[in-house]
Design a protein around this motif. Structure first.
Motif, PDB file in Angstrom:
ATOM      1  N   MET A   6      25.607  62.297  61.329  1.00  0.00           N
ATOM      2  CA  MET A   6      24.906  61.160  61.461  1.00  0.00           C
ATOM      3  C   MET A   6      23.680  61.064  60.739  1.00  0.00           C
ATOM      4  O   MET A   6      23.622  60.010  60.040  1.00  0.00           O
ATOM      5  CB  MET A   6      24.744  60.815  62.920  1.00  0.00           C
ATOM      6  N   VAL A   7      22.951  62.111  60.778  1.00  0.00           N
ATOM      7  CA  VAL A   7      21.841  62.014  59.982  1.00  0.00           C
ATOM      8  C   VAL A   7      22.154  62.076  58.597  1.00  0.00           C
ATOM      9  O   VAL A   7      21.244  61.136  57.772  1.00  0.00           O
ATOM     10  CB  VAL A   7      20.786  63.376  60.217  1.00  0.00           C
ATOM     11  N   LEU A   8      22.837  62.865  57.901  1.00  0.00           N
ATOM     12  CA  LEU A   8      23.140  62.761  56.721  1.00  0.00           C
ATOM     13  C   LEU A   8      23.565  61.479  56.119  1.00  0.00           C
ATOM     14  O   LEU A   8      23.456  61.301  55.031  1.00  0.00           O
ATOM     15  CB  LEU A   8      24.123  64.039  56.159  1.00  0.00           C
ATOM     16  N   THR A   9      24.595  60.956  56.983  1.00  0.00           N
ATOM     17  CA  THR A   9      25.267  59.447  56.587  1.00  0.00           C
ATOM     18  C   THR A   9      24.208  58.449  56.288  1.00  0.00           C
ATOM     19  O   THR A   9      24.039  57.724  55.547  1.00  0.00           O
ATOM     20  CB  THR A   9      26.284  59.244  57.501  1.00  0.00           C
ATOM     21  N   SER A  10      23.004  58.635  57.333  1.00  0.00           N
ATOM     22  CA  SER A  10      21.997  57.670  57.557  1.00  0.00           C
ATOM     23  C   SER A  10      21.194  58.003  56.327  1.00  0.00           C
ATOM     24  O   SER A  10      20.786  57.059  55.530  1.00  0.00           O
ATOM     25  CB  SER A  10      21.131  57.868  58.616  1.00  0.00           C
ATOM     26  N   ILE A  11      20.781  59.172  55.799  1.00  0.00           N
ATOM     27  CA  ILE A  11      19.857  59.106  54.601  1.00  0.00           C
ATOM     28  C   ILE A  11      20.592  58.782  53.167  1.00  0.00           C
ATOM     29  O   ILE A  11      20.150  58.299  52.558  1.00  0.00           O
ATOM     30  CB  ILE A  11      19.905  60.850  54.427  1.00  0.00           C
ATOM     31  N   VAL A  12      21.882  59.133  53.283  1.00  0.00           N
ATOM     32  CA  VAL A  12      22.842  58.588  52.183  1.00  0.00           C
ATOM     33  C   VAL A  12      22.816  56.923  52.049  1.00  0.00           C
ATOM     34  O   VAL A  12      22.627  56.348  50.909  1.00  0.00           O
ATOM     35  CB  VAL A  12      24.202  59.208  52.041  1.00  0.00           C
ATOM     36  N   SER A  13      23.030  56.512  52.924  1.00  0.00           N
ATOM     37  CA  SER A  13      23.134  55.166  53.309  1.00  0.00           C
ATOM     38  C   SER A  13      21.763  54.309  53.158  1.00  0.00           C
ATOM     39  O   SER A  13      21.867  53.426  52.247  1.00  0.00           O
ATOM     40  CB  SER A  13      23.404  54.634  54.806  1.00  0.00           C
ATOM     41  N   VAL A  14      20.946  54.768  53.216  1.00  0.00           N
ATOM     42  CA  VAL A  14      19.492  54.420  53.158  1.00  0.00           C
ATOM     43  C   VAL A  14      18.994  54.516  51.431  1.00  0.00           C
ATOM     44  O   VAL A  14      18.821  53.493  50.901  1.00  0.00           O
ATOM     45  CB  VAL A  14      18.189  55.295  53.828  1.00  0.00           C
ATOM     46  N   GLN A  15      19.455  55.524  51.012  1.00  0.00           N
ATOM     47  CA  GLN A  15      19.203  55.765  49.344  1.00  0.00           C
ATOM     48  C   GLN A  15      20.283  54.863  48.414  1.00  0.00           C
ATOM     49  O   GLN A  15      19.677  54.358  47.431  1.00  0.00           O
ATOM     50  CB  GLN A  15      19.307  57.059  48.922  1.00  0.00           C
ATOM     51  N   CYS A  16      21.387  54.813  48.917  1.00  0.00           N
ATOM     52  CA  CYS A  16      22.406  53.682  48.307  1.00  0.00           C
ATOM     53  C   CYS A  16      22.092  52.324  48.473  1.00  0.00           C
ATOM     54  O   CYS A  16      21.958  51.788  47.378  1.00  0.00           O
ATOM     55  CB  CYS A  16      23.801  54.101  49.087  1.00  0.00           C
ATOM     56  N   GLY A  17      21.457  52.013  49.706  1.00  0.00           N
ATOM     57  CA  GLY A  17      20.762  50.759  49.767  1.00  0.00           C
ATOM     58  C   GLY A  17      19.687  50.552  48.778  1.00  0.00           C
ATOM     59  O   GLY A  17      19.623  49.289  48.075  1.00  0.00           O
ATOM     60  N   ALA A  18      18.963  51.562  48.640  1.00  0.00           N
ATOM     61  CA  ALA A  18      17.689  51.331  47.800  1.00  0.00           C
ATOM     62  C   ALA A  18      18.135  51.102  46.397  1.00  0.00           C
ATOM     63  O   ALA A  18      17.687  50.285  45.581  1.00  0.00           O
ATOM     64  CB  ALA A  18      16.620  52.581  48.044  1.00  0.00           C
ATOM     65  N   ALA A  19      19.127  51.846  46.022  1.00  0.00           N
ATOM     66  CA  ALA A  19      19.744  51.749  44.461  1.00  0.00           C
ATOM     67  C   ALA A  19      20.504  50.369  44.327  1.00  0.00           C
ATOM     68  O   ALA A  19      20.343  49.907  43.241  1.00  0.00           O
ATOM     69  CB  ALA A  19      20.961  52.914  44.444  1.00  0.00           C
ATOM     70  N   LEU A  20      21.196  50.021  45.376  1.00  0.00           N
ATOM     71  CA  LEU A  20      21.735  48.691  45.192  1.00  0.00           C
ATOM     72  C   LEU A  20      20.723  47.587  45.201  1.00  0.00           C
ATOM     73  O   LEU A  20      21.038  46.594  44.282  1.00  0.00           O
ATOM     74  CB  LEU A  20      22.464  48.476  46.618  1.00  0.00           C
ATOM     75  N   ALA A  21      19.564  47.697  45.846  1.00  0.00           N
ATOM     76  CA  ALA A  21      18.314  46.597  45.886  1.00  0.00           C
ATOM     77  C   ALA A  21      17.863  46.516  44.498  1.00  0.00           C
ATOM     78  O   ALA A  21      17.617  45.481  44.086  1.00  0.00           O
ATOM     79  CB  ALA A  21      17.423  47.266  46.741  1.00  0.00           C
ATOM     80  N   THR A  22      18.053  47.338  43.629  1.00  0.00           N
ATOM     81  CA  THR A  22      17.568  47.416  42.146  1.00  0.00           C
ATOM     82  C   THR A  22      18.153  46.212  41.336  1.00  0.00           C
ATOM     83  O   THR A  22      17.781  45.856  40.531  1.00  0.00           O
ATOM     84  CB  THR A  22      17.378  48.770  41.662  1.00  0.00           C
ATOM     85  N   ASP A  23      19.481  46.102  41.810  1.00  0.00           N
ATOM     86  CA  ASP A  23      20.117  45.176  41.147  1.00  0.00           C
ATOM     87  C   ASP A  23      19.930  43.673  41.202  1.00  0.00           C
ATOM     88  O   ASP A  23      20.234  43.003  40.253  1.00  0.00           O
ATOM     89  CB  ASP A  23      21.907  45.309  41.798  1.00  0.00           C
ATOM     90  N   LEU A  24      18.752  43.501  42.253  1.00  0.00           N
ATOM     91  CA  LEU A  24      18.556  42.179  42.358  1.00  0.00           C
ATOM     92  C   LEU A  24      16.857  41.727  41.775  1.00  0.00           C
ATOM     93  O   LEU A  24      16.459  40.848  42.011  1.00  0.00           O
ATOM     94  CB  LEU A  24      18.433  41.808  43.862  1.00  0.00           C
ATOM     95  N   PHE A  25      16.475  43.055  41.370  1.00  0.00           N
ATOM     96  CA  PHE A  25      15.052  42.980  41.125  1.00  0.00           C
ATOM     97  C   PHE A  25      14.906  41.850  39.948  1.00  0.00           C
ATOM     98  O   PHE A  25      13.690  41.002  39.988  1.00  0.00           O
ATOM     99  CB  PHE A  25      14.379  44.435  40.700  1.00  0.00           C
ATOM    100  N   ASP A  26      15.589  41.766  38.915  1.00  0.00           N
ATOM    101  CA  ASP A  26      15.425  40.855  37.959  1.00  0.00           C
ATOM    102  C   ASP A  26      15.540  39.514  38.368  1.00  0.00           C
ATOM    103  O   ASP A  26      14.881  38.466  37.719  1.00  0.00           O
ATOM    104  CB  ASP A  26      16.456  41.287  36.738  1.00  0.00           C
ATOM    105  N   GLN A  27      16.337  39.373  39.405  1.00  0.00           N
ATOM    106  CA  GLN A  27      16.664  37.958  39.823  1.00  0.00           C
ATOM    107  C   GLN A  27      15.840  37.558  40.588  1.00  0.00           C
ATOM    108  O   GLN A  27      15.171  36.249  40.384  1.00  0.00           O
ATOM    109  CB  GLN A  27      18.119  37.821  40.419  1.00  0.00           C
TER     110      GLN A  27
END
Length: 275
Positions: free
Chosen positions: A1-22
């Motif tokens: 659960m903890v490792l899944t949480s960590i991966v989920s948070v960082q994947c979410g952060a990486a995905l967020a960068t897709d919107l920075f220009d917009q």
């Protein structure tokens, strides 16, 4: 659960960068907070009496720390690699762990983390640790530390995610002026809404839910050590998802901070929650 949480948070952060220009970092924070609040409020359904027990002032301070943590972190990853930003940000929970202890060995962990940050600064350009992205990451780390302290206070008064859901909703209102000013009508595009929903789910809803369940099964010390893997996971996600290549010095710096965090958090009381 903890490792899944960590991966989920960082994947979410990486995905967020897709919107920075917009819509900009603040626009993404607003979308993330709004969607996360809507989902958590629907799930927790906290009542006024519950929030009164936690304390309106404490919940509002909780919201401030949440807003500051996310705004500065997203401003940081708009300027420096994800792994570097998370490593610098981790001084927050590390500082809380060290300040909450009186053991001499914690001086070693502090010196090890300082060495890692000093080594990391060589890869941040001519300004090093004083570059804007690094400063934002460090401020996000301070906000994260305050978030941990405030989370413990609110959680002691009101277990569960009810107070958290209200705090995230308040934080969405707080960042709304900046987010709307920067994102404008682009916030309402189908692409922005879809990414915002995904980021809110991956960076807030999933990790908070998993961490609560994990803490029911793991000692705080074990939870803290597992969470110290976050900078390394962030560097790996940045490499795979964003092609952010780090040199040997940067990876050595991340390793120093991870080891320092694992050592300090091994016997600490407040576990660090995600950004």
């Amino acid at each position: 659960m903890v490792l899944t949480s960590i991966v989920s948070v960082q994947c979410g952060a990486a995905l967020a960068t897709d919107l920075f220009d917009q819509v900009g970092p603040e626009g993404v924070v607003f979308l993330r907070s709004a969607f996360a609040a809507a989902i958590l409020l629907a799930f927790a359904r906290p009542g006024i009496e519950e929030i009164r027990r936690a304390g309106f002032r404490q919940v509002f301070l909780f919201a401030l720390t949440f807003a500051g943590m996310n705004c500065f972190f997203y401003a940081a990853i708009a300027r420096i690699p994800l792994g570097t930003a998370v490593t610098l940000e981790f001084v927050g929970p590390l500082g809380v762990a060290i300040l909450g202890s009186r053991r001499r060995i914690d001086l070693l962990w502090a010196l090890m983390a300082a060495a890692g940050i000093a080594l990391l600064s060589d890869g941040l350009g001519s300004q090093g640790i004083f570059s804007l992205g690094a400063v934002f990451a460090l401020i996000a780390g301070v906000s994260w530390g305050l978030y941990i302290v405030q989370s413990a206070r609110v959680g002691a008064a009101l277990p569960g995610v009810g107070a958290l859901a209200v705090a995230i909703a308040i934080s969405a209102v707080l960042v709304a002026p900046l987010g709307i000013a920067e994102g404008g009508s682009d916030l309402l595009s189908a692409h922005s809404l879809a990414i915002g929903l995904a980021v809110g789910t991956m960076s807030s809803v999933i990790p908070y839910s998993l961490e609560i369940e994990a803490l029911r099964r793991l000692p705080n010390a074990v939870f803290g050590v597992l969470m110290s893997l976050e900078p390394g996971v962030a560097a790996l996600v940045g490499l795979i998802a964003l092609s952010q290549h780090l040199g040997a010095a940067e990876f050595a710096a991340i390793a120093l901070v991870v080891f320092a965090s694992a050592g300090a958090l091994r016997t600490s009381h407040p576990p660090p929650l995600d950004s």
